[in-house]
Design a protein around this motif. Sequence first.
Motif, mmCIF file in Angstrom:
data_model
loop_
_atom_site.group_PDB
_atom_site.id
_atom_site.type_symbol
_atom_site.label_atom_id
_atom_site.label_comp_id
_atom_site.label_asym_id
_atom_site.label_seq_id
_atom_site.Cartn_x
_atom_site.Cartn_y
_atom_site.Cartn_z
ATOM 1 N N THR A 143 47.491 44.921 21.872
ATOM 2 C CA THR A 143 46.345 44.574 21.033
ATOM 3 C C THR A 143 46.696 44.676 19.555
ATOM 4 O O THR A 143 46.301 43.834 18.746
ATOM 5 N N ILE A 192 34.436 39.390 31.578
ATOM 6 C CA ILE A 192 35.704 40.020 31.950
ATOM 7 C C ILE A 192 35.667 41.543 31.800
ATOM 8 O O ILE A 192 36.161 42.262 32.675
ATOM 9 N N LEU A 222 45.978 49.581 32.459
ATOM 10 C CA LEU A 222 46.106 48.169 32.077
ATOM 11 C C LEU A 222 44.810 47.413 32.377
ATOM 12 O O LEU A 222 44.406 46.532 31.607
ATOM 13 N N VAL A 223 44.168 47.779 33.490
ATOM 14 C CA VAL A 223 42.883 47.159 33.819
ATOM 15 C C VAL A 223 41.836 47.522 32.766
ATOM 16 O O VAL A 223 41.080 46.675 32.285
ATOM 17 N N TRP A 224 41.794 48.812 32.400
ATOM 18 C CA TRP A 224 40.857 49.257 31.352
ATOM 19 C C TRP A 224 41.155 48.552 30.031
ATOM 20 O O TRP A 224 40.234 48.090 29.341
ATOM 21 N N PHE A 266 40.192 44.703 25.528
ATOM 22 C CA PHE A 266 40.698 43.569 24.761
ATOM 23 C C PHE A 266 39.692 42.414 24.754
ATOM 24 O O PHE A 266 39.375 41.848 23.701
ATOM 25 N N PHE A 267 39.171 42.093 25.926
ATOM 26 C CA PHE A 267 38.239 40.964 26.008
ATOM 27 C C PHE A 267 36.867 41.300 25.430
ATOM 28 O O PHE A 267 36.123 40.400 25.033
ATOM 29 N N THR A 307 42.497 45.690 29.559
ATOM 30 C CA THR A 307 42.086 44.291 29.655
ATOM 31 C C THR A 307 40.610 44.142 29.306
ATOM 32 O O THR A 307 40.219 43.248 28.543
ATOM 33 N N ALA A 338 36.651 44.128 34.749
ATOM 34 C CA ALA A 338 37.757 45.075 34.566
ATOM 35 C C ALA A 338 37.278 46.523 34.673
ATOM 36 O O ALA A 338 37.812 47.311 35.465
ATOM 37 N N PHE A 376 48.635 48.785 26.540
ATOM 38 C CA PHE A 376 47.760 47.671 26.189
ATOM 39 C C PHE A 376 47.341 47.742 24.726
ATOM 40 O O PHE A 376 47.152 46.716 24.070
#
Length: 287
Positions: A45, A8, A218-220, A225-226, A222, A12, A41
């Motif tokens: 987190t 992911i 938000l994409v970054w 986070f993963f 994500t 991302a 984000f």
Amino acid sequence: MFMLIALIPAIAWGSIGLVSGKLGGSANQQTLGMTWGALLFSILTTIVFWHHIVLNTTWEVWIVGFVSGLFWSLGQNQQFHSMKAIGISNTVPLSTGLQLVFNALAGVVLFREWTSSHQISLGTLALFILIVGATLTSLKDNKGSKKDRSDNWAIGIRALALSTLGYVGYAVVIKWTGVDTKSMVLPQALGMVVGASFFAFGKDALQKETYKNVITGLVWGTGNFFMFLAIPMVGLAISYSFSQMGIIISTFGSILLLGERKTKKELIFITIGSVLIICGGILLSNI
């Protein structure tokens, strides 16, 4: 399942240039909007890892996180400038290769990470592969070049140098102090916003393109986070190696989706160079 989670971040982070390219805006607007999204984000987190963060947060974590965020804002801002000058398909492979090379060199010089002859030989081979790969991605087909091409390599290379400085500083500060990475997510995001605000100040920052690029952040976030989730599941080496695969998405996505023009020879150079950079990154992560 664990391997899918580890992929992911690559999806991302590899999509950042494509998303920001579609949303539009200047490099400063893209950076500022992206940091706002990253801040949102980071708050999420922090809520998810609240118990862990409360136990590990100190003033050192806040200071280091903030400084790291400032370095990151320099790296991302200048990477966007490079994308504007020479295109995403040229910027991303070069930037990835340079980051891997200089982060590895920082690890050797500052942290003595390569101590055995085996590590030194493998590391030297990996750096050679990375340099060759990065060089290939920047090669141009002179016969196929057109007078109306807008690539500005002087600006692009200068921006890439500053971007590499920012990204290496962002990583080295964390490594040097050894602070808990999950605990510094929020202060790091605040440093990112402050740095991006500095670059965007007085340059039509508060435009609709800036707000739209919150999606890029938000994409970054994500991916970030993963990555946190993947490291304890499959290990740092595999997680880091997989994250390098994003170069495929950003490089070839910009050609297919954003219409960046390449001759057949340039496409071959970029393909081989990108593969070499991925191989070099995987080799480095397993030393």
